[in-house]
Motif scaffolding. Structure first.
Motif, PDB file in Angstrom:
ATOM      1  N   LYS A 118       0.041  -0.147 -11.191  1.00  0.00           N
ATOM      2  CA  LYS A 118       0.185   1.641 -11.741  1.00  0.00           C
ATOM      3  C   LYS A 118      -0.016   2.092 -12.959  1.00  0.00           C
ATOM      4  O   LYS A 118      -0.492   2.385 -12.872  1.00  0.00           O
ATOM      5  CB  LYS A 118       1.417   2.178 -11.047  1.00  0.00           C
ATOM      6  CG  LYS A 118       2.076   2.078  -9.402  1.00  0.00           C
ATOM      7  CD  LYS A 118       2.629   2.299  -9.257  1.00  0.00           C
ATOM      8  CE  LYS A 118       3.382   3.437  -8.248  1.00  0.00           C
ATOM      9  NZ  LYS A 118       4.812   3.312  -7.210  1.00  0.00           N
ATOM     10  N   LEU A 160      -5.978  -2.195  -3.764  1.00  0.00           N
ATOM     11  CA  LEU A 160      -4.310  -1.666  -4.173  1.00  0.00           C
ATOM     12  C   LEU A 160      -4.750  -0.437  -5.300  1.00  0.00           C
ATOM     13  O   LEU A 160      -3.925   0.533  -5.300  1.00  0.00           O
ATOM     14  CB  LEU A 160      -3.321  -2.658  -4.304  1.00  0.00           C
ATOM     15  CG  LEU A 160      -2.887  -3.605  -3.537  1.00  0.00           C
ATOM     16  CD1 LEU A 160      -1.592  -4.380  -3.862  1.00  0.00           C
ATOM     17  CD2 LEU A 160      -1.896  -2.373  -2.808  1.00  0.00           C
ATOM     18  N   LEU A 161      -5.588  -1.135  -6.550  1.00  0.00           N
ATOM     19  CA  LEU A 161      -6.004  -0.906  -7.660  1.00  0.00           C
ATOM     20  C   LEU A 161      -7.133   0.773  -7.097  1.00  0.00           C
ATOM     21  O   LEU A 161      -6.498   1.653  -7.343  1.00  0.00           O
ATOM     22  CB  LEU A 161      -6.672  -1.227  -8.359  1.00  0.00           C
ATOM     23  CG  LEU A 161      -7.355  -0.964  -9.643  1.00  0.00           C
ATOM     24  CD1 LEU A 161      -5.523  -0.318 -10.686  1.00  0.00           C
ATOM     25  CD2 LEU A 161      -8.116  -1.741 -10.677  1.00  0.00           C
ATOM     26  N   ALA A 209      -3.965   1.248 -13.601  1.00  0.00           N
ATOM     27  CA  ALA A 209      -4.456   2.381 -13.196  1.00  0.00           C
ATOM     28  C   ALA A 209      -4.840   3.531 -14.105  1.00  0.00           C
ATOM     29  O   ALA A 209      -5.456   4.457 -14.181  1.00  0.00           O
ATOM     30  CB  ALA A 209      -4.266   3.360 -11.914  1.00  0.00           C
ATOM     31  N   ILE A 254       2.374   2.071  -3.356  1.00  0.00           N
ATOM     32  CA  ILE A 254       1.741   2.396  -4.250  1.00  0.00           C
ATOM     33  C   ILE A 254       1.072   4.006  -3.936  1.00  0.00           C
ATOM     34  O   ILE A 254       0.889   4.859  -5.074  1.00  0.00           O
ATOM     35  CB  ILE A 254       0.105   1.826  -4.444  1.00  0.00           C
ATOM     36  CG1 ILE A 254       0.571   0.281  -4.917  1.00  0.00           C
ATOM     37  CG2 ILE A 254      -1.267   2.153  -4.752  1.00  0.00           C
ATOM     38  CD1 ILE A 254      -0.104  -0.359  -5.623  1.00  0.00           C
ATOM     39  N   ALA A 255       0.962   4.464  -2.801  1.00  0.00           N
ATOM     40  CA  ALA A 255       0.607   5.544  -2.944  1.00  0.00           C
ATOM     41  C   ALA A 255       1.176   6.031  -1.142  1.00  0.00           C
ATOM     42  O   ALA A 255       0.617   5.115  -0.257  1.00  0.00           O
ATOM     43  CB  ALA A 255      -1.083   5.680  -2.278  1.00  0.00           C
ATOM     44  N   GLU A 257      -4.347   8.279  -6.184  1.00  0.00           N
ATOM     45  CA  GLU A 257      -2.904   8.668  -6.218  1.00  0.00           C
ATOM     46  C   GLU A 257      -3.103   9.287  -7.876  1.00  0.00           C
ATOM     47  O   GLU A 257      -2.020  10.364  -7.416  1.00  0.00           O
ATOM     48  CB  GLU A 257      -1.790   7.765  -5.993  1.00  0.00           C
ATOM     49  CG  GLU A 257      -0.439   8.295  -6.108  1.00  0.00           C
ATOM     50  CD  GLU A 257      -0.438   8.576  -4.830  1.00  0.00           C
ATOM     51  OE1 GLU A 257      -1.401   8.716  -4.181  1.00  0.00           O
ATOM     52  OE2 GLU A 257       0.982   9.386  -4.991  1.00  0.00           O
ATOM     53  N   HIS A 317      -2.483   7.323   1.622  1.00  0.00           N
ATOM     54  CA  HIS A 317      -3.719   6.545   1.507  1.00  0.00           C
ATOM     55  C   HIS A 317      -4.562   6.491   1.602  1.00  0.00           C
ATOM     56  O   HIS A 317      -5.048   7.089   3.012  1.00  0.00           O
ATOM     57  CB  HIS A 317      -2.963   5.074   1.285  1.00  0.00           C
ATOM     58  CG  HIS A 317      -2.485   4.495   2.828  1.00  0.00           C
ATOM     59  ND1 HIS A 317      -1.128   4.018   3.137  1.00  0.00           N
ATOM     60  CD2 HIS A 317      -3.385   4.010   3.787  1.00  0.00           C
ATOM     61  CE1 HIS A 317      -0.821   3.846   4.180  1.00  0.00           C
ATOM     62  NE2 HIS A 317      -1.979   3.545   5.256  1.00  0.00           N
ATOM     63  N   THR A 363       0.944  -1.617   0.555  1.00  0.00           N
ATOM     64  CA  THR A 363       0.008   0.110  -0.304  1.00  0.00           C
ATOM     65  C   THR A 363       1.018   1.228  -0.047  1.00  0.00           C
ATOM     66  O   THR A 363       0.640   2.370  -0.733  1.00  0.00           O
ATOM     67  CB  THR A 363      -1.020  -0.053   1.050  1.00  0.00           C
ATOM     68  OG1 THR A 363      -0.223   0.419   2.877  1.00  0.00           O
ATOM     69  CG2 THR A 363      -1.859  -0.826   1.521  1.00  0.00           C
ATOM     70  N   VAL A 385       2.889  -4.065  -8.279  1.00  0.00           N
ATOM     71  CA  VAL A 385       3.050  -2.668  -7.524  1.00  0.00           C
ATOM     72  C   VAL A 385       3.545  -2.301  -9.262  1.00  0.00           C
ATOM     73  O   VAL A 385       2.331  -1.110  -8.932  1.00  0.00           O
ATOM     74  CB  VAL A 385       3.777  -2.458  -6.896  1.00  0.00           C
ATOM     75  CG1 VAL A 385       3.768  -0.572  -6.569  1.00  0.00           C
ATOM     76  CG2 VAL A 385       3.193  -2.956  -5.319  1.00  0.00           C
ATOM     77  N   GLU A 386       4.177  -1.553  -9.261  1.00  0.00           N
ATOM     78  CA  GLU A 386       4.506  -1.568 -10.784  1.00  0.00           C
ATOM     79  C   GLU A 386       3.156  -1.899 -12.115  1.00  0.00           C
ATOM     80  O   GLU A 386       2.579  -0.117 -12.544  1.00  0.00           O
ATOM     81  CB  GLU A 386       5.647  -1.679 -11.017  1.00  0.00           C
ATOM     82  CG  GLU A 386       7.074  -1.054 -11.304  1.00  0.00           C
ATOM     83  CD  GLU A 386       6.931   0.554 -10.380  1.00  0.00           C
ATOM     84  OE1 GLU A 386       6.073   1.562 -11.454  1.00  0.00           O
ATOM     85  OE2 GLU A 386       6.722   0.758  -9.616  1.00  0.00           O
ATOM     86  N   ALA A 445      -3.825   3.017  -6.017  1.00  0.00           N
ATOM     87  CA  ALA A 445      -3.430   3.945  -7.208  1.00  0.00           C
ATOM     88  C   ALA A 445      -4.182   4.338  -8.334  1.00  0.00           C
ATOM     89  O   ALA A 445      -3.594   5.711  -8.518  1.00  0.00           O
ATOM     90  CB  ALA A 445      -2.500   2.216  -8.407  1.00  0.00           C
TER      91      ALA A 445
END
Lengths: 401, 401
Positions: free
Chosen positions: B15, B75-76, B18, A52-53, B82, A56, A49, B11-12, B79
């Motif tokens: 992103k 997580l998405l 997103a 990603i941000a 963000e 958050h 988490t 994670v990449e 993202a």
């Protein structure tokens, strides 16, 4: 029964936990089990988490980090069924464990136990996900790190359980850290108030909020080892403790930093103008000492914050240097807080004096002192940690024979 | 928009997803995104459940394996926030995605979309956990492996979406497997019925149930790459396809095994007495051939099952050898099923004949044949897989120029 992350770290340990639970069931008890995530899993989820941000949305953070307990809950239910114990998993939103909407550090408000109790009557074990609940808007909440202890105590209170057993990787609560004092003794019993001070002053065995909740609802807590089969330490009402020692334990915390403001103008409202901005920045101040004023004009003010907050606290105060009018700010993170704790202090004089004498005999200089009804804490240089803890453990007669 | 496990593997990549979603939002679309678990995660969770219990309670299995999608959903959502896109995660029990109680392979019955649509109007993206739903008893259900495709199509149908884009690690549907035939062509459009047969006959690009559901609800599906930015293949109603080829694609499946029962008494009810017990053991039989009877007394019966079911099928039939009265059971797992598929077959004669001729010219012996209205399948020795697929791809004029 509550099992922490190291107790459910892999499939083999989960199977061991199932056997431990089965023993209680076979003994005729109705059992609810609260589990943490496998050790390491929550850290991984938190890392994702924050990758990603940085800042958050705590509601989404909770969705992610609550999954660790969901996995172990399902796995333990399977492991119990596999050895012939009727069991089902319960997630926070299923029970339900109602919390407020403070995502990431939510507080439990109410637990619906009717369905679990109905199934107790049918011999079914309830396997409950720790650390999680459901908020007022039907979203997943989490209770903050270590929150599974709180889940367990809250559930025990709601179920009016005879006992709440917290299984962990130590076998009980000790008079002090056995890694420092070889003669540390495991306590058979300790009062809620003492446990609360021990946890607050650095002992890591139980989460503070879980002890507060146990005290409030008079839940009989037991801390014991998930790897050894022997009684642990009971955390109970002080009435249950027949022979109350003057001091029950010695705690220490390396998580401290000291700030001294030199030559602060000594006028009404100066403390508020210093500690107000710190509070506004969510920086907790612990010990505070104000030295005798020089001719009534200036004073030196010393206080402690956590090491993690030191840089932020410095910045807050430096930004206000002109307004506050102090001459210098002296930070020091090479300090440790050592505390002696005991309900017996309330009826014994000279407890603090014995502490100061013991430390003086070892040549340890005391930088700051703070006391409460059942605690005396001193701040000393970090290099004296072990020496101070050992000296106090001996001075209060806590060493094992 | 649906993103599979490789598209959200870390994670990449989350992103990147997103950003891809943001493009659709910026183009003025209302978007719901369905995500799978990070690739590998579901396998790990499944492994844990089977390490704990071989025959597990599917309800607890679902509690465990549904967590993978919960993680990527949160997580998405983070993202997206963000990069300035309003978004929130939705779990199966929150939306809710109602399923039946067939845990581990549940079917979606109904999706409540009112709240998601209300938030569409406020510009919020819905990030929905694939693969999971909530059963009639308020427990977590999962849809079976690859079920996130089905989640996406069902949600698209419920929302009456203009399109359902399935992002994956290939850039569309091909006339055949490009790893075998270099001249395979990406199809711009394919009819539901053809896609269904392709998926059923071994093409792995879409889950069969998701295509069935798209066909039933007339959801315009697009299969496209999550790593490249170009149109994929549209799966649509046949009316939308102007120039229908006789054969649209060549599929193959190595997941086949053949069983021949030699000299089975040829009497009424013998087929039922063989295939009944197999069905009772949940063994699917695909192709079936019964040879001409010798003087009306005995027959040889050949049929196929999946390779995974071969051993169990053998055991079921060997246990009944006396009752069935066959002389020998000959298993063969060195076989492959090759199929040609096309809606155009319905109005063209000689399609099967062209297949047999092309295979004969390469000296490939056909062991079993089965046909449907839009498909001809043959079973051949596995060593001929590539040769057969290439020969058929050329014979039906599918090779790229």
């Amino acid at each position: 029964m509550k099992f922490g992350g190291t107790s459910v770290a892999d499939v083999e340990r989960i199977k061991s936990v199932a056997k431990r639970v089965k023993r209680e069931v076979d003994a005729g008890h109705e059992v609810a089990v609260v589990v943490s995530a496998m050790s390491g899993v929550t850290n991984q989820l938190v890392t994702w988490t924050s990758e990603i941000a940085r800042l958050h949305d705590a509601r989404e953070y909770d969705v992610v980090v609550a999954t660790g307990e969901q996995v172990t809950t399902g796995l333990l239910a399977l492991a119990l069924q596999e050895i012939g114990v009727s069991a089902r998993s319960w997630l926070g939103w299923q029970i339900q464990i109602h919390t407020d909407d403070a995502h990431g550090k939510a507080r439990i408000e109410r637990i619906d136990t009717a369905e679990i109790e109905r199934r107790f009557a049918q011999g079914q074990v309830a396997v409950v996900a720790g650390f999680q609940g459901v908020g007022p808007d039907n979203r997943v909440t989490t209770l903050g790190r270590g929150g599974s202890d709180t889940s367990a105590v809250a559930l025990a209170a709601a179920l009016k359980a005879d006992r709440c057993d917290i299984f962990t990787d130590v076998d009980g609560v000790y008079t002090t850290d056995p890694r420092i004092v070889a003669k540390a003794r495991k306590l058979d019993k300790i009062a809620y108030e003492e446990m609360l001070e021990l946890a607050s002053q650095g002992a890591k065995v139980l989460q503070i909020r879980s002890v507060e909740m146990a005290m409030k609802h008079r839940v009989r807590l037991q801390v014991l080892s998930s790897f050894e089969d022997k009684p642990g330490t009971l955390v109970v009402d002080e009435d249950e403790i027949v022979e109350q020692e003057v001091v029950s334990g010695v705690a220490y915390s390396r998580d401290e930093a000291k700030i001294t403001l030199v030559r602060v103008p000594d006028r009404p409202g100066v403390a508020a103008s210093i500690f107000g901005p710190l509070a506004d920045h969510n920086i907790n101040v612990d010990m505070i000492v104000q030295n005798v004023s020089e001719g009534g004009q200036f004073t030196d003010l010393t206080f402690t914050v956590t090491k993690a907050d030191l840089e932020r606290a410095k910045k807050v105060l430096e930004d206000r240097r002109v307004a506050l009018g102090y001459q210098a700010l002296v930070p020091d993170s090479n300090v440790v807080k050592v505390s002696v704790i005991g309900l017996g202090m309330r009826s014994h004089a000279g407890v603090a004096q014995r502490m100061f004498k013991a430390l003086a005999e070892k040549g340890i200089n005391i930088q700051v002192i703070s006391t409460s009804e059942i605690k005396v804490s001193v701040l000393v240089a970090e290099e004296y940690t072990e020496l101070a803890v050992r000296a106090l453990h001996t001075a209060y007669g806590l060493d094992a024979a």
